[in-house]
Design an enzyme around this catalytic site. Sequence first.
Site, short mmCIF file in Angstrom:
data_model
loop_
_atom_site.label_atom_id
_atom_site.label_comp_id
_atom_site.label_asym_id
_atom_site.label_seq_id
_atom_site.Cartn_x
_atom_site.Cartn_y
_atom_site.Cartn_z
N GLU A 152 0.80 -1.21 0.00
CA GLU A 152 0.00 0.00 0.00
C GLU A 152 0.85 1.27 0.00
O GLU A 152 1.79 1.41 0.78
CB GLU A 152 -0.93 0.02 1.22
CG GLU A 152 -1.90 1.19 1.21
CD GLU A 152 -2.95 1.11 2.30
OE1 GLU A 152 -3.98 1.80 2.16
OE2 GLU A 152 -2.75 0.37 3.27
N GLU A 158 1.65 9.24 7.74
CA GLU A 158 1.53 7.94 8.38
C GLU A 158 2.71 7.02 8.07
O GLU A 158 2.93 6.03 8.78
CB GLU A 158 0.23 7.26 7.96
CG GLU A 158 -1.02 8.02 8.37
CD GLU A 158 -2.30 7.32 7.92
OE1 GLU A 158 -2.44 6.12 8.22
OE2 GLU A 158 -3.14 7.98 7.28
N HIS A 211 -8.45 0.88 -2.23
CA HIS A 211 -9.25 1.31 -1.10
C HIS A 211 -9.99 2.60 -1.47
O HIS A 211 -9.42 3.47 -2.13
CB HIS A 211 -8.38 1.60 0.13
CG HIS A 211 -8.19 0.42 1.01
ND1 HIS A 211 -7.21 0.38 1.99
CD2 HIS A 211 -8.85 -0.77 1.09
CE1 HIS A 211 -7.28 -0.78 2.62
NE2 HIS A 211 -8.26 -1.49 2.09
N GLU A 246 -12.87 1.62 2.74
CA GLU A 246 -12.15 1.70 4.01
C GLU A 246 -12.23 3.15 4.49
O GLU A 246 -11.40 3.99 4.17
CB GLU A 246 -10.68 1.28 3.87
CG GLU A 246 -10.00 1.15 5.22
CD GLU A 246 -8.48 1.15 5.14
OE1 GLU A 246 -7.86 0.26 5.72
OE2 GLU A 246 -7.92 2.06 4.51
#
Length: 268
Positions: A152, A158, A211, A246
């Site tokens: 991903e 993050e 996603h 998501e």
Amino acid sequence: MKLAVTIVQEASQAAPFVLRGNFEASIKKAAEIGYDAVELHIADPSEVNLEAIQTACSLHGVSVSSIGTGLAFLRDRITLTHPDADVRKEAIKRMLSFIQFASKLDCVVIIGLIKGIIKDNGDGQHYHQLLNEAMLTCIAAAEQAEVTLVVEAVNRYESDFLNTIEESIIFVDRFHSERLKIHIDTFHMNMEEDSAGANIKKAGKRIGHVHIADSNRRYPGKGHYDFSETISALKEIGYSGALSVECLSLPTPVEAATGAHHFMRGLL
């Protein structure tokens, strides 16, 4: 393309998983809303009743599109690049169990947070060495089990490695394996991509999973992300996998799942 929705038994309310609680009940609810598939988020496959999931999916006419592994990091704090060798061994062991679990469900396995981040390792060169070694082990197991791994691309806030599609292309191409592909996420692309559509087309057949969440991580239609551009690009490259919702489970899990399904069906 099929529509999937994320399901989790237990997670923080701030985590972007939609349907929550008993897996069998969530599978039933996803089917009732009209989803084609579910994405399982689990920390450890040994804690999950595989047969019950298979039975529920068969009963309600849905499949499992994907397995999210992030809870292994969030709950157990294990990563493939952890400075502690014992923790790394546990992370690889866990990944191998995810791969075997996925082989029974014919779905992809997501590699996101479990890869770790460079600053936690403290040494960029060592981080990349460890990640490459771990990926070779995981890819070999995935090839044997005929399971696809998807790495991903996560935004810079993050993760400090693999933030963009372009970086992900370079990374997956390094391993020369049809069982390693790129996982894109509209929430992260909204922050990182200069042109989501053009970069999806550049990645082409390397795209293995998608996603879906809006710019504010609410369900699609509650922000300003241009989903039509992304869907158009995915159609152009012949993507036939899942669009997995998501997003935050707001205002309620069922309302988020229903709202996302209605919006995305309209686009498709």
